[in-house]
Design a protein around this motif. Structure first.
Motif, mmCIF file in Angstrom:
data_model
loop_
_atom_site.group_PDB
_atom_site.id
_atom_site.type_symbol
_atom_site.label_atom_id
_atom_site.label_comp_id
_atom_site.label_asym_id
_atom_site.label_seq_id
_atom_site.Cartn_x
_atom_site.Cartn_y
_atom_site.Cartn_z
ATOM 1 N N GLN A 10 12.424 8.499 0.374
ATOM 2 C CA GLN A 10 12.094 9.103 1.665
ATOM 3 C C GLN A 10 13.303 9.870 2.210
ATOM 4 N N PRO A 21 0.811 -1.222 0.000
ATOM 5 C CA PRO A 21 0.000 0.000 0.000
ATOM 6 C C PRO A 21 0.849 1.278 0.000
ATOM 7 N N SER A 22 0.227 2.385 -0.371
ATOM 8 C CA SER A 22 0.922 3.677 -0.353
ATOM 9 C C SER A 22 -0.078 4.818 -0.425
ATOM 10 N N LEU A 23 0.220 5.893 0.258
ATOM 11 C CA LEU A 23 -0.478 7.166 0.050
ATOM 12 C C LEU A 23 0.525 8.165 -0.535
ATOM 13 N N ARG A 24 1.563 8.484 0.255
ATOM 14 C CA ARG A 24 2.517 9.515 -0.126
ATOM 15 C C ARG A 24 3.273 9.184 -1.413
ATOM 16 N N HIS A 33 14.635 2.786 1.605
ATOM 17 C CA HIS A 33 13.592 3.719 1.136
ATOM 18 C C HIS A 33 14.285 5.043 0.763
ATOM 19 N N ARG A 74 7.622 -0.293 -5.819
ATOM 20 C CA ARG A 74 7.563 -0.559 -4.365
ATOM 21 C C ARG A 74 7.327 -2.056 -4.229
ATOM 22 N N ARG A 133 8.336 14.861 -0.207
ATOM 23 C CA ARG A 133 8.443 13.717 -1.108
ATOM 24 C C ARG A 133 8.216 14.173 -2.555
ATOM 25 N N CYS A 185 8.387 9.235 8.841
ATOM 26 C CA CYS A 185 8.092 9.158 7.407
ATOM 27 C C CYS A 185 6.593 9.021 7.133
ATOM 28 N N LEU A 186 5.819 8.581 8.143
ATOM 29 C CA LEU A 186 4.391 8.283 8.020
ATOM 30 C C LEU A 186 4.188 7.094 7.056
ATOM 31 N N PRO A 187 3.192 6.251 7.225
ATOM 32 C CA PRO A 187 2.136 6.371 8.221
ATOM 33 C C PRO A 187 2.628 6.088 9.633
HETATM 34 N N1 CP Z 1 6.339 7.464 3.681
HETATM 35 C C1 CP Z 1 5.797 6.709 2.707
HETATM 36 O O1 CP Z 1 6.487 6.093 1.897
HETATM 37 O O2 CP Z 1 4.428 6.718 2.691
HETATM 38 P P1 CP Z 1 3.485 5.753 1.829
HETATM 39 O O3 CP Z 1 3.714 4.362 2.351
HETATM 40 O O4 CP Z 1 2.092 6.246 2.082
HETATM 41 O O5 CP Z 1 3.864 5.855 0.382
#
Ligand code: CP
Ligand code: NVA
Length: 289
Positions: free
Chosen positions: A129, A47-50, A126, A99, A274, A246-248
């Motif tokens: 990041q 999964p990913s948002l950023r 990563h 990823r 990012r 780095c979140l989440p």
């Molecule tokens: N920090 C980072 O890579 O966030 P995501 O997992 O949401 O892409």
């Protein structure tokens, strides 16, 4: 080098130039044509948002087109081999960000592909990041040299790339974790006592205790509890220190609500950066093709 797999693959000057280029792109809200007529594939096995949104926006703002592919669509290594996917995509598109779980598989993909491959997170590192984190540090402190960065908690993909960029940019990196890494990086300090580790810190960084796809036993989670970044621990650091993640984030586990949302926190600057860092990276990779 056609690919962006790890910070340590690059000369320190290139890494510094990338961060400074991201800084100037951010200041000028840069829009370019480096990817005009080009397509970048974004493959996500996790999964990913950023990563997804910041890459899509950076590609768009350099004039390119993004195609996002999920694991259930291409089933890398299951529906067909990594070699075949790498060869097929090299015939259609101009760059790929992946990823994935296995760092070795990412390297295999890069070896087979004739186009640039970007590491969008593996079990090992990563680096995108880390570029954004270096930009965040530069924005706040106006320099890299001599900054003291302390990372608390699970020694993982994020801490590895952060350690590599700290070494590349002459920052002092201390890791405070229950276990010393099996493959320590030269120049990195290990301090198991979290209070001692952050006494002189300019920035304190933490990340989730359970990375995507990892299995962690409850005994290890118990060992990590003294490393939770909470107000009591933060009070051992200089009041000028910034807090990074780095979140989440898992509020109440590796970091408390009060610290994540507190005045020292720079986590949303990191998230925004990012986009700026990857715009500089994509522009750089488009030139060296
Ligand atoms: N920090 C980072 O890579 O966030 P995501 O997992 O949401 O892409
Ligand atoms: N260490 C975390 C980082 C998420 C951006 C993970 O791999 O899940």
């Amino acid at each position: 080098m056609k690919d962006f797999i790890d910070i340590s693959d690059f000369n320190n000057n290139i890494i510094a130039d990338l961060v400074m280029s991201a800084h100037s792109m951010k200041q000028t809200a840069y829009r370019g044509t480096e990817l005009a007529g080009k397509t970048v594939g974004l493959i996500f096995e996790k999964p990913s948002l950023r990563t997804r949104v910041s890459f899509e926006m950076a590609i768009h703002h350099l004039g390119g087109h993004a195609i996002t592919l999920r694991q259930d669509e291409i089933q890398l290594g299951q529906r067909e081999s990594i070699e075949d996917v790498a060869n097929v995509l090299s015939g259609y598109i101009d760059m790929v960000m992946i990823r994935t779980f296995s760092h070795d598989q990412l390297k295999q993909f890069a070896q087979r592909a004739s186009i640039p491959i970007i590491n969008g997170l593996t079990d090992f590192s990563h680096p995108c990041q880390a570029l954004a984190d270096a930009l965040t540090l530069y924005e706040h402190f106006g320099r890299f040299e001599g900054l003291k960065i302390t990372y608390l908690g699970d020694d993982n993909n994020v801490s590895r790339s952060l350690a590599e960029i700290c070494v590349a940019l002459s920052m002092q990196f201390t890791i405070s974790s229950p276990q010393q890494s099996g493959s320590p990086i030269e120049g990195v300090i290990y301090e198991p006592n979290p209070k001692k580790a952050l006494i002189h810190a300019d920035a304190i960084y933490t990340d989730t205790w359970v990375s995507m796809g990892a299995t962690v036993d409850s005994a290890f989670l118990d060992q990590l509890k003294p490393y939770q970044l909470n107000e009591a621990l933060l009070s051992s650091a200089p009041s000028t220190a910034i807090v990074m993640h780095c979140l989440p984030a898992h509020r109440g586990e590796e970091i408390t609500d009060a610290v994540l949302s507190g005045s020292q926190s720079k986590v949303f600057d990191q998230a925004e950066n990012r986009y700026h860092a990857q715009k500089a990276l994509l522009a750089y990779l488009s030139q060296i093709q």
